[in-house]
Design a protein around this motif. Structure first.
Motif, mmCIF file in Angstrom:
data_model
loop_
_atom_site.group_PDB
_atom_site.id
_atom_site.type_symbol
_atom_site.label_atom_id
_atom_site.label_comp_id
_atom_site.label_asym_id
_atom_site.label_seq_id
_atom_site.Cartn_x
_atom_site.Cartn_y
_atom_site.Cartn_z
ATOM 1 N N PHE A 1 -3.095 11.181 5.001
ATOM 2 C CA PHE A 1 -3.438 10.411 3.833
ATOM 3 C C PHE A 1 -2.461 9.062 3.916
ATOM 4 O O PHE A 1 -2.992 7.998 3.370
ATOM 5 C CB PHE A 1 -2.870 11.078 2.670
ATOM 6 N N LEU A 2 -1.326 9.036 4.359
ATOM 7 C CA LEU A 2 -0.458 7.874 4.461
ATOM 8 C C LEU A 2 -1.284 6.870 5.344
ATOM 9 O O LEU A 2 -1.100 5.731 5.054
ATOM 10 C CB LEU A 2 0.932 8.105 4.751
ATOM 11 N N LEU A 3 -1.483 7.191 6.439
ATOM 12 C CA LEU A 3 -2.270 6.185 7.584
ATOM 13 C C LEU A 3 -3.484 5.831 6.951
ATOM 14 O O LEU A 3 -3.663 4.686 6.933
ATOM 15 C CB LEU A 3 -2.473 7.025 8.610
ATOM 16 N N PHE A 4 -4.442 6.554 6.201
ATOM 17 C CA PHE A 4 -5.440 6.102 5.247
ATOM 18 C C PHE A 4 -5.047 5.270 4.441
ATOM 19 O O PHE A 4 -5.631 3.927 4.432
ATOM 20 C CB PHE A 4 -6.244 7.181 4.978
ATOM 21 N N LEU A 5 -4.078 5.335 3.468
ATOM 22 C CA LEU A 5 -3.659 4.454 2.465
ATOM 23 C C LEU A 5 -3.198 3.142 3.095
ATOM 24 O O LEU A 5 -3.509 2.321 2.758
ATOM 25 C CB LEU A 5 -2.404 5.250 1.828
ATOM 26 N N ALA A 6 -2.568 3.294 4.305
ATOM 27 C CA ALA A 6 -1.849 2.190 4.986
ATOM 28 C C ALA A 6 -3.086 1.077 5.573
ATOM 29 O O ALA A 6 -2.918 -0.002 5.510
ATOM 30 C CB ALA A 6 -0.772 2.263 6.096
ATOM 31 N N ALA A 7 -3.884 1.715 6.173
ATOM 32 C CA ALA A 7 -5.090 1.034 6.713
ATOM 33 C C ALA A 7 -5.891 0.359 5.449
ATOM 34 O O ALA A 7 -6.303 -0.869 5.927
ATOM 35 C CB ALA A 7 -5.863 2.106 7.537
ATOM 36 N N GLY A 8 -5.989 1.063 4.328
ATOM 37 C CA GLY A 8 -6.646 0.684 3.295
ATOM 38 C C GLY A 8 -6.318 -0.811 2.625
ATOM 39 O O GLY A 8 -6.623 -1.671 2.509
ATOM 40 N N LEU A 9 -4.832 -0.686 2.759
ATOM 41 C CA LEU A 9 -3.947 -1.921 2.250
ATOM 42 C C LEU A 9 -3.939 -2.935 3.251
ATOM 43 O O LEU A 9 -4.034 -4.194 2.736
ATOM 44 C CB LEU A 9 -2.438 -1.458 1.824
ATOM 45 N N TRP A 10 -3.963 -2.813 4.629
ATOM 46 C CA TRP A 10 -4.152 -3.726 5.384
ATOM 47 C C TRP A 10 -5.609 -4.324 5.483
ATOM 48 O O TRP A 10 -5.728 -5.667 5.486
ATOM 49 C CB TRP A 10 -3.770 -3.068 6.983
ATOM 50 N N GLY A 11 -6.408 -3.702 5.197
ATOM 51 C CA GLY A 11 -7.607 -4.119 5.089
ATOM 52 C C GLY A 11 -8.031 -4.986 3.903
ATOM 53 O O GLY A 11 -8.684 -6.126 4.013
ATOM 54 N N VAL A 12 -7.455 -4.633 2.891
ATOM 55 C CA VAL A 12 -7.437 -5.342 1.670
ATOM 56 C C VAL A 12 -6.835 -6.799 1.925
ATOM 57 O O VAL A 12 -7.162 -7.882 1.517
ATOM 58 C CB VAL A 12 -6.953 -4.699 0.203
ATOM 59 N N PHE A 13 -5.664 -6.598 2.493
ATOM 60 C CA PHE A 13 -4.894 -7.845 2.723
ATOM 61 C C PHE A 13 -5.595 -8.852 3.713
ATOM 62 O O PHE A 13 -5.638 -9.900 3.549
ATOM 63 C CB PHE A 13 -3.392 -7.560 3.449
ATOM 64 N N ARG A 14 -6.167 -8.148 4.656
ATOM 65 C CA ARG A 14 -6.976 -9.024 5.572
ATOM 66 C C ARG A 14 -8.264 -9.759 4.822
ATOM 67 O O ARG A 14 -8.726 -10.916 5.459
ATOM 68 C CB ARG A 14 -7.365 -8.073 6.842
ATOM 69 N N ILE A 15 -8.801 -9.113 4.020
ATOM 70 C CA ILE A 15 -10.044 -9.868 3.216
ATOM 71 C C ILE A 15 -9.547 -10.897 2.708
ATOM 72 O O ILE A 15 -10.230 -11.964 2.606
ATOM 73 C CB ILE A 15 -10.767 -8.684 2.422
#
Length: 63
Positions: free
Chosen positions: A8-22
């Motif tokens: 779950f923490l990895l999924f959350l970190a990947a989601g935040l990274w994706g939002v940052f990249r967008i």
């Protein structure tokens, strides 16, 4: 921590990274025209401080 919490923490970190990249994908790149019109009056861009040529004004959409 068990594997579910780590996943779950990895999924959350990947989601935040994706939002940052967008939202910030061009933050490190060149500055874009804000269409203030100062370059046509002075011939110098107020964002970069560089002289603006005629072709640059057309590319920026300056009026």
């Amino acid at each position: 921590m068990n594997w579910f919490e780590i996943g779950f923490l990895l999924f959350l970190a990947a989601g935040l990274w994706g939002v940052f990249r967008i939202f910030y994908r061009r933050a490190g790149g060149p500055t874009h025209c804000v269409c203030c019109g100062k370059c046509t009056a002075t011939g110098v861009c107020i964002l970069t401080g560089r002289p603006v040529t005629d072709s640059g004004e057309k590319a920026h959409g300056g009026s």
